[in-house]
Write a protein that holds these residues in place. Structure first.
Motif, PDB file in Angstrom:
ATOM      1  N   PRO A  85       0.813  -1.213   0.000  1.00 40.19           N
ATOM      2  CA  PRO A  85       0.000   0.000   0.000  1.00 40.19           C
ATOM      3  C   PRO A  85       0.847   1.263   0.000  1.00 40.19           C
ATOM      4  CG  PRO A  85       0.131  -0.892   2.209  1.00 40.19           C
ATOM      5  CD  PRO A  85       0.838  -1.871   1.303  1.00 40.19           C
ATOM      6  N   ILE A  86       0.217   2.365  -0.401  1.00 41.63           N
ATOM      7  CA  ILE A  86       0.860   3.665  -0.282  1.00 41.63           C
ATOM      8  C   ILE A  86       0.942   4.030   1.195  1.00 41.63           C
ATOM      9  CG2 ILE A  86       0.650   6.125  -0.793  1.00 41.63           C
ATOM     10  CD1 ILE A  86      -0.957   5.331  -3.274  1.00 41.63           C
ATOM     11  N   LEU A  89       1.858   7.247   3.486  1.00 36.74           N
ATOM     12  CA  LEU A  89       2.131   8.671   3.465  1.00 36.74           C
ATOM     13  C   LEU A  89       2.801   9.092   4.764  1.00 36.74           C
ATOM     14  CD1 LEU A  89      -1.136  10.129   1.904  1.00 36.74           C
ATOM     15  CD2 LEU A  89       1.065   9.784   0.784  1.00 36.74           C
ATOM     16  N   HIS A  90       3.834   9.900   4.637  1.00 38.80           N
ATOM     17  CA  HIS A  90       4.505  10.445   5.809  1.00 38.80           C
ATOM     18  C   HIS A  90       3.553  11.418   6.516  1.00 38.80           C
ATOM     19  CE1 HIS A  90       7.562  12.786   8.071  1.00 38.80           C
ATOM     20  NE2 HIS A  90       8.156  11.610   8.134  1.00 38.80           N
ATOM     21  N   ASP A  91       3.704  11.542   7.820  1.00 37.35           N
ATOM     22  CA  ASP A  91       2.814  12.413   8.599  1.00 37.35           C
ATOM     23  C   ASP A  91       2.815  13.851   8.087  1.00 37.35           C
ATOM     24  OD1 ASP A  91       2.113  10.299  10.178  1.00 37.35           O
ATOM     25  OD2 ASP A  91       3.535  10.765  11.791  1.00 37.35           O
ATOM     26  N   SER A  92       3.924  14.254   7.488  1.00 39.14           N
ATOM     27  CA  SER A  92       4.028  15.632   7.003  1.00 39.14           C
ATOM     28  C   SER A  92       3.483  15.812   5.588  1.00 39.14           C
ATOM     29  CB  SER A  92       5.493  16.088   7.038  1.00 39.14           C
ATOM     30  OG  SER A  92       6.282  15.297   6.156  1.00 39.14           O
ATOM     31  N   SER A  93       2.989  14.729   4.987  1.00 38.57           N
ATOM     32  CA  SER A  93       2.486  14.820   3.613  1.00 38.57           C
ATOM     33  C   SER A  93       1.351  15.830   3.521  1.00 38.57           C
ATOM     34  CB  SER A  93       1.986  13.455   3.137  1.00 38.57           C
ATOM     35  OG  SER A  93       3.043  12.533   3.054  1.00 38.57           O
ATOM     36  N   ASN A  94       1.496  16.745   2.606  1.00 35.06           N
ATOM     37  CA  ASN A  94       0.511  17.802   2.452  1.00 35.06           C
ATOM     38  C   ASN A  94       0.616  18.334   1.031  1.00 35.06           C
ATOM     39  OD1 ASN A  94      -1.403  19.720   2.970  1.00 35.06           O
ATOM     40  ND2 ASN A  94       0.010  21.151   3.948  1.00 35.06           N
ATOM     41  N   PRO A 152      -5.399   1.325   1.130  1.00 38.30           N
ATOM     42  CA  PRO A 152      -6.725   1.523   1.734  1.00 38.30           C
ATOM     43  C   PRO A 152      -7.404   2.785   1.215  1.00 38.30           C
ATOM     44  CG  PRO A 152      -5.094   0.966   3.407  1.00 38.30           C
ATOM     45  CD  PRO A 152      -4.334   1.207   2.137  1.00 38.30           C
ATOM     46  N   TYR A 153      -8.704   2.731   1.104  1.00 36.83           N
ATOM     47  CA  TYR A 153      -9.497   3.822   0.544  1.00 36.83           C
ATOM     48  C   TYR A 153      -9.303   5.122   1.330  1.00 36.83           C
ATOM     49  CZ  TYR A 153     -13.681   5.565  -1.944  1.00 36.83           C
ATOM     50  OH  TYR A 153     -14.563   6.241  -2.746  1.00 36.83           O
ATOM     51  N   TYR A 154      -9.120   4.995   2.644  1.00 42.52           N
ATOM     52  CA  TYR A 154      -9.022   6.197   3.478  1.00 42.52           C
ATOM     53  C   TYR A 154      -7.771   7.020   3.181  1.00 42.52           C
ATOM     54  CZ  TYR A 154      -5.521   3.872   6.432  1.00 42.52           C
ATOM     55  OH  TYR A 154      -4.380   3.255   6.890  1.00 42.52           O
ATOM     56  N   VAL A 155      -6.757   6.403   2.575  1.00 44.61           N
ATOM     57  CA  VAL A 155      -5.537   7.142   2.228  1.00 44.61           C
ATOM     58  C   VAL A 155      -5.867   8.262   1.239  1.00 44.61           C
ATOM     59  CG1 VAL A 155      -3.296   6.998   1.077  1.00 44.61           C
ATOM     60  CG2 VAL A 155      -3.980   5.235   2.724  1.00 44.61           C
ATOM     61  N   PHE A 156      -6.714   7.958   0.259  1.00 42.74           N
ATOM     62  CA  PHE A 156      -7.092   8.970  -0.723  1.00 42.74           C
ATOM     63  C   PHE A 156      -7.982  10.036  -0.080  1.00 42.74           C
ATOM     64  CE2 PHE A 156      -6.655   4.943  -3.229  1.00 42.74           C
ATOM     65  CZ  PHE A 156      -5.388   5.231  -3.709  1.00 42.74           C
ATOM     66  N   THR A 157      -8.811   9.620   0.867  1.00 39.33           N
ATOM     67  CA  THR A 157      -9.620  10.588   1.611  1.00 39.33           C
ATOM     68  C   THR A 157      -8.718  11.573   2.343  1.00 39.33           C
ATOM     69  OG1 THR A 157     -11.371   8.940   1.925  1.00 39.33           O
ATOM     70  CG2 THR A 157     -11.402  10.857   3.378  1.00 39.33           C
ATOM     71  N   ASN A 158      -7.658  11.075   2.959  1.00 40.16           N
ATOM     72  CA  ASN A 158      -6.738  11.945   3.698  1.00 40.16           C
ATOM     73  C   ASN A 158      -5.998  12.904   2.770  1.00 40.16           C
ATOM     74  OD1 ASN A 158      -7.473  10.806   6.129  1.00 40.16           O
ATOM     75  ND2 ASN A 158      -5.799   9.320   6.140  1.00 40.16           N
ATOM     76  N   TYR A 209     -15.189   9.776   2.559  1.00 44.89           N
ATOM     77  CA  TYR A 209     -14.588  10.188   1.281  1.00 44.89           C
ATOM     78  C   TYR A 209     -15.479  11.224   0.586  1.00 44.89           C
ATOM     79  CZ  TYR A 209     -13.263   9.721  -3.671  1.00 44.89           C
ATOM     80  OH  TYR A 209     -12.906   9.963  -4.971  1.00 44.89           O
ATOM     81  N   VAL A 210     -16.782  10.946   0.514  1.00 44.65           N
ATOM     82  CA  VAL A 210     -17.710  11.863  -0.160  1.00 44.65           C
ATOM     83  C   VAL A 210     -17.770  13.196   0.576  1.00 44.65           C
ATOM     84  CG1 VAL A 210     -20.098  12.209  -0.893  1.00 44.65           C
ATOM     85  CG2 VAL A 210     -19.052   9.949  -1.100  1.00 44.65           C
ATOM     86  N   LEU A 211     -17.788  13.153   1.909  1.00 44.05           N
ATOM     87  CA  LEU A 211     -17.819  14.393   2.691  1.00 44.05           C
ATOM     88  C   LEU A 211     -16.525  15.181   2.530  1.00 44.05           C
ATOM     89  CD1 LEU A 211     -19.584  13.218   5.984  1.00 44.05           C
ATOM     90  CD2 LEU A 211     -20.463  14.850   4.287  1.00 44.05           C
ATOM     91  N   ALA A 212     -15.398  14.484   2.387  1.00 44.44           N
ATOM     92  CA  ALA A 212     -14.132  15.179   2.153  1.00 44.44           C
ATOM     93  C   ALA A 212     -14.199  15.978   0.856  1.00 44.44           C
ATOM     94  CB  ALA A 212     -12.978  14.178   2.106  1.00 44.44           C
ATOM     95  N   ILE A 213     -14.814  15.399  -0.167  1.00 46.84           N
ATOM     96  CA  ILE A 213     -14.978  16.109  -1.437  1.00 46.84           C
ATOM     97  C   ILE A 213     -15.919  17.297  -1.265  1.00 46.84           C
ATOM     98  CG2 ILE A 213     -15.854  15.903  -3.797  1.00 46.84           C
ATOM     99  CD1 ILE A 213     -14.972  12.901  -3.594  1.00 46.84           C
ATOM    100  N   ALA A 214     -17.021  17.076  -0.553  1.00 44.33           N
ATOM    101  CA  ALA A 214     -17.991  18.153  -0.330  1.00 44.33           C
ATOM    102  C   ALA A 214     -17.368  19.335   0.397  1.00 44.33           C
ATOM    103  CB  ALA A 214     -19.191  17.615   0.449  1.00 44.33           C
TER     104      ALA A 214
END
Length: 511
Positions: A289-290, A292-297, A313-319, A348-353
């Protein structure tokens, strides 16, 4: 004002437009109008002559190109071929009207091979692999590479496996070079030599990136304005490009576009440094899986494109979405891991909204329990033009289609119902009837004409459904287009609507 009196700059703009529209037939006819038109259109057409026929050496247009280039070869190169026992079949004795070669901006190894096919004795490539044959090929290829580098204005170059700097003024030959494709497993010295005279590369495509080449790391480090990076391996395995990654850190402010194919080649800590990224494209086959470092922004990210990733995991893209600052325009996904729960799908949908007010195209993993947050997203994302909805479950499509007809912004003009259930859970996907489609299209009347795409829908696209689609396409005029496609990106209409693919297209096709 008649066409013959148009200023040269105006003509050039017209020809540039025709070239960008791939209207090569029109450009070819412009050569015949008069000398002024011919002189203006030649530099446009010859910046990338190989694209005129995809450089199939058997094609008439390609033979014409090779004949012209042969006629422009200097006498000393022709003599060198003959001296080394390389027979030449002169395709023409005509003197070209222009030095066409000086306009060429694109050079790949396959172009050199195509020229050898078209100009020199074809047996050169058909002989068994004797030492003499290989020696002759090497001589021809090196001489031709040097010829183009000296006489052309190369902006896009595929680096061969032999040194390129055996020319009088190498710094001049590479002064205009902007885009480079290379294999990471060639000699480090080739990259070091190039790095000494070439510092303006903006786009770098690295194949066979499983080798952490110190010469390539040097070439990357000395660049002044690197903006685009693509890394690809040809095998699935562990890759740790520490040296290349460390060199890329120098470009943490300039690097805007990253494409990984196969796997991510350096540590999450290095990836996190590219905070100015506008495009992140992932096509990952490695079984990890991908992370991401804590500082990823990535606050300025505009395009998030996941072509293939079955292990993140799907939540990675949400983050990732949550850490953007309202800049995302396109979230495109094909084969991805499904959300573990309805809650994860909703997040995920709410993150987009909440974070994507400018979004124009979005991919949603659909579950029946997300309709409430989907309505919120549709109300907040008022610039939405297209939506792709993926499922692996048996889903009745009509309730969702009614929501889209009632709640989607007026800008929505593309809907894709995609099912990838056949890959994961057998024959499962969207369910709809001809009556369902009729009801939805009647509700859509009065809105912008709709492009309706169906992907892998478990045999529900019956003859009756097709009749309904044709009715609303040809007679009731609700549809602009409909297609049954494997992937949304297979549709030419999508390419026309969103040209983000050009960010990843090689210079060969857009020089």
């Amino acid at each position: 004002m008649n066409s013959s009196s148009l200023p040269t700059e105006c003509l050039r703009e017209i020809f540039e437009y025709a070239y960008e529209s791939d209207d090569l037939e029109t450009l070819g006819s412009c050569l015949l109008v008069n000398r002024k038109w011919c002189k203006t259109v030649v530099p446009v057409m010859w910046r990338n002559p190989w694209a005129l026929s995809w450089f199939n050496w058997r094609e008439k247009s390609t033979r014409s190109i090779t004949s012209t280039i042969y006629a422009l070869l200097p006498h000393d190169i022709k003599t060198a071929f003959i001296t080394n026992g390389i027979s030449i079949n002169p395709p023409t004795t005509k003197v070209p009207l222009f030095n066409y070669v000086r306009y060429i901006q694109v050079l790949e190894h396959r172009h050199i091979k195509g020229l050898i096919h078209g100009v020199f004795d074809f047996e050169l490539y058909n002989l068994s692999n004797t030492n003499n044959t290989n020696h002759n090929l090497m001589i021809v290829e090196r001489l031709l590479y040097n010829f183009f580098l000296i006489d052309s204005n190369i902006k896009y170059l595929e680096i061969p496996r032999f040194p390129l700097l055996r020319v009088a003024t190498p710094e001049y030959c590479f002064s205009g070079l902007k885009e480079v494709t290379c294999n990471a497993d060639i000699s480090p010295q080739i990259f070091k030599d190039l790095g000494k005279v070439c510092t303006n590369i903006e786009k770098l495509i690295i194949n066979r990136a499983v080798v952490d080449n110190e010469g390539l790391a040097f070439l990357i480090r000395v660049q002044k304005r690197l903006q685009y990076l693509s890394m690809c391996d040809n095998v699935i395995g562990e890759a740790d490009s520490v040296k290349i990654g460390n060199s890329l850190e120098k470009h943490e402010n300039s690097l805007l576009n990253i494409h990984f194919r196969g796997q991510i080649f350096f540590s999450p800590k290095i990836l996190a440094k590219f905070s100015n990224l506008k495009l992140l494209n992932l096509e990952l086959s490695a079984e990890k899986p991908i992370i991401l470092h804590d500082s990823s922004n990535f606050p300025f990210l505009e395009f998030l494109e996941i072509i293939y990733d079955r292990f993140t995991p799907y939540y990675v893209f949400t983050n990732i979405i949550k850490k953007t600052k309202g800049t995302l325009l396109r979230i495109a996904m094909n084969v991805i891991e499904e959300p573990e729960s309805e809650r994860e799908a909703k997040d995920y949908v709410l993150a987009i909204a909440n974070h994507c007010p400018k979004i124009e195209f979005v991919t949603i993993w659909y579950k029946e329990g997300i309709n409430d947050v989907l309505e919120i997203m549709l109300q907040k994302c008022q610039k939405l033009e297209g939506i792709k909805l993926i499922t692996v479950e048996n889903i009745k499509a009509l309730p969702l289609l009614i929501i889209l007809a009632n709640k989607a912004p007026r800008s929505l003009k593309i809907i894709n119902l995609s099912s990838i259930g056949e890959f994961f859970h057998g024959n499962m996907g969207w369910e709809f009837s001809p009556l369902d489609l009729s009801k939805f299209f009647e509700m859509w009347k009065g809105r912008e004409l709709l492009n309706f795409y169906i992907s892998d829908v478990r045999g529900n696209l019956t003859k009756e459904c097709v009749k309904i689609l044709h009715k609303y396409l040809n007679y009731d005029k609700v549809l602009n287009n409909w297609e049954e496609i494997q992937m949304l990106e297979d549709s030419e209409d999508i390419v026309n609507c969103w040209e983000t693919c050009e960010l990843w297209m090689t210079a060969e096709y857009r020089a």
